[in-house]
Design an enzyme around this catalytic site. Structure first.
Site, PDB file in Angstrom:
ATOM      1  CB  CYS A   8      -0.919   0.024   1.218  1.00  0.00           C
ATOM      2  SG  CYS A   8      -2.391  -1.016   1.069  1.00  0.00           S
ATOM      3  CG  ASP A  31      10.677  -9.065  -6.264  1.00  0.00           C
ATOM      4  OD1 ASP A  31       9.633  -9.659  -5.966  1.00  0.00           O
ATOM      5  OD2 ASP A  31      11.680  -8.985  -5.496  1.00  0.00           O
ATOM      6  CG  HIS A  47      -4.659  -4.189   1.971  1.00  0.00           C
ATOM      7  ND1 HIS A  47      -3.288  -4.285   2.031  1.00  0.00           N
ATOM      8  CD2 HIS A  47      -5.150  -5.150   2.788  1.00  0.00           C
ATOM      9  CE1 HIS A  47      -2.967  -5.270   2.853  1.00  0.00           C
ATOM     10  NE2 HIS A  47      -4.077  -5.806   3.331  1.00  0.00           N
ATOM     11  N   GLY A  92       4.265 -19.575   0.460  1.00  0.00           N
ATOM     12  CA  GLY A  92       5.460 -18.743   0.393  1.00  0.00           C
ATOM     13  C   GLY A  92       5.175 -17.252   0.387  1.00  0.00           C
ATOM     14  CG  HIS A  97      -1.100  -5.190  -1.065  1.00  0.00           C
ATOM     15  ND1 HIS A  97      -1.502  -3.925  -0.676  1.00  0.00           N
ATOM     16  CD2 HIS A  97      -1.438  -5.292  -2.377  1.00  0.00           C
ATOM     17  CE1 HIS A  97      -2.074  -3.297  -1.690  1.00  0.00           C
ATOM     18  NE2 HIS A  97      -2.045  -4.113  -2.750  1.00  0.00           N
ATOM     19  CG  HIS A  99       2.291  -9.861  -4.424  1.00  0.00           C
ATOM     20  ND1 HIS A  99       1.958  -9.921  -3.086  1.00  0.00           N
ATOM     21  CD2 HIS A  99       3.336 -10.703  -4.583  1.00  0.00           C
ATOM     22  CE1 HIS A  99       2.781 -10.768  -2.468  1.00  0.00           C
ATOM     23  NE2 HIS A  99       3.619 -11.265  -3.367  1.00  0.00           N
ATOM     24  CG  HIS A 101       5.892 -13.131  -7.671  1.00  0.00           C
ATOM     25  ND1 HIS A 101       7.052 -12.680  -7.092  1.00  0.00           N
ATOM     26  CD2 HIS A 101       5.050 -13.433  -6.640  1.00  0.00           C
ATOM     27  CE1 HIS A 101       6.919 -12.703  -5.759  1.00  0.00           C
ATOM     28  NE2 HIS A 101       5.716 -13.165  -5.470  1.00  0.00           N
TER      29      HIS A 101
HETATM   30  P1  5GP Z   1       5.754 -13.011  -1.778  1.00  0.00           P
HETATM   31  O1  5GP Z   1       6.843 -13.806  -1.102  1.00  0.00           O
HETATM   32  O2  5GP Z   1       4.855 -12.349  -0.766  1.00  0.00           O
HETATM   33  O3  5GP Z   1       5.001 -13.763  -2.835  1.00  0.00           O
HETATM   34  O4  5GP Z   1       6.501 -11.873  -2.593  1.00  0.00           O
HETATM   35  C1  5GP Z   1       6.917 -10.679  -2.033  1.00  0.00           C
HETATM   36  C2  5GP Z   1       7.942 -10.097  -2.976  1.00  0.00           C
HETATM   37  O5  5GP Z   1       8.102  -8.734  -2.657  1.00  0.00           O
HETATM   38  C3  5GP Z   1       9.321 -10.742  -2.879  1.00  0.00           C
HETATM   39  O6  5GP Z   1       9.686 -11.282  -4.140  1.00  0.00           O
HETATM   40  C4  5GP Z   1      10.240  -9.597  -2.442  1.00  0.00           C
HETATM   41  O7  5GP Z   1      11.489  -9.641  -3.065  1.00  0.00           O
HETATM   42  C5  5GP Z   1       9.431  -8.375  -2.856  1.00  0.00           C
HETATM   43  N1  5GP Z   1       9.678  -7.207  -2.035  1.00  0.00           N
HETATM   44  C6  5GP Z   1       9.715  -7.158  -0.677  1.00  0.00           C
HETATM   45  N2  5GP Z   1       9.914  -5.899  -0.264  1.00  0.00           N
HETATM   46  C7  5GP Z   1       9.996  -5.133  -1.384  1.00  0.00           C
HETATM   47  C8  5GP Z   1      10.197  -3.721  -1.588  1.00  0.00           C
HETATM   48  O8  5GP Z   1      10.333  -2.926  -0.655  1.00  0.00           O
HETATM   49  N3  5GP Z   1      10.218  -3.296  -2.884  1.00  0.00           N
HETATM   50  C9  5GP Z   1      10.065  -4.148  -3.941  1.00  0.00           C
HETATM   51  N4  5GP Z   1      10.140  -3.613  -5.164  1.00  0.00           N
HETATM   52  N5  5GP Z   1       9.878  -5.474  -3.770  1.00  0.00           N
HETATM   53  C10 5GP Z   1       9.830  -5.951  -2.510  1.00  0.00           C
HETATM   54 ZN    ZN Z   2      -1.738  -3.245   1.226  1.00  0.00          ZN
END
Ligand code: 5GP
Ligand code: ZN
Length: 113
Positions: A8, A31, A47, A92, A97, A99, A101
């Protein structure tokens, strides 16, 4: 808007990110810890903690339409790509929030780790 939520705050531009696409509903940004030459996160600006909190599933279709457009712009549509949505701890998910990939620019092994 959940003020303590990292994504957010990225959507609100309180935290900088490398934005590759934005409209009124979605933001896409690189990322910070890329796992492939192209690794982009696509978030709704609204959100949702996880996929389990979505009720309007047409929103996910709009997100995937944007993913296709970004894949084309990033030059990975022809070679191929992977989209991933991690859900809760065993999936994982680390940022709660919703998202997607978008990963591409190299061959993705299967099954994932
Ligand atoms: P998840 O593990 O929740 O599926 O993915 C979270 C992703 O957010 C990870 O791939 C991590 O590298 C990325 N990430 C975490 N913090 C930040 C940030 O502050 N900026 C950006 N651009 N990516 C982030
Ligand atoms: Zn959020």
């Amino acid at each position: 808007m959940v003020s303590t939520c990292l994504f957010c705050r990225i959507a609100a531009k309180e935290i900088p990110s490398q934005i590759v696409f934005e409209d009124s509903e979605f933001l896409a940004f690189k990322d910070v810890n890329p796992q492939a030459p192209v690794h982009i996160l696509i978030i709704p600006k609204s959100h949702y903690n996880t996929l389990l909190d979505v009720s309007d599933f047409t929103m996910l279709g709009r997100a995937q339409q944007i993913i296709i457009r970004i894949a084309e712009e990033q030059g990975i549509a022809q070679s191929g790509f992977r989209i991933v949505m991690n859900c809760r701890d065993d999936g994982g998910q680390t940022v709660y929030h919703l998202h997607y990939h978008l990963l591409g620019g190299r061959f993705m092994a299967w099954p994932p780790g």
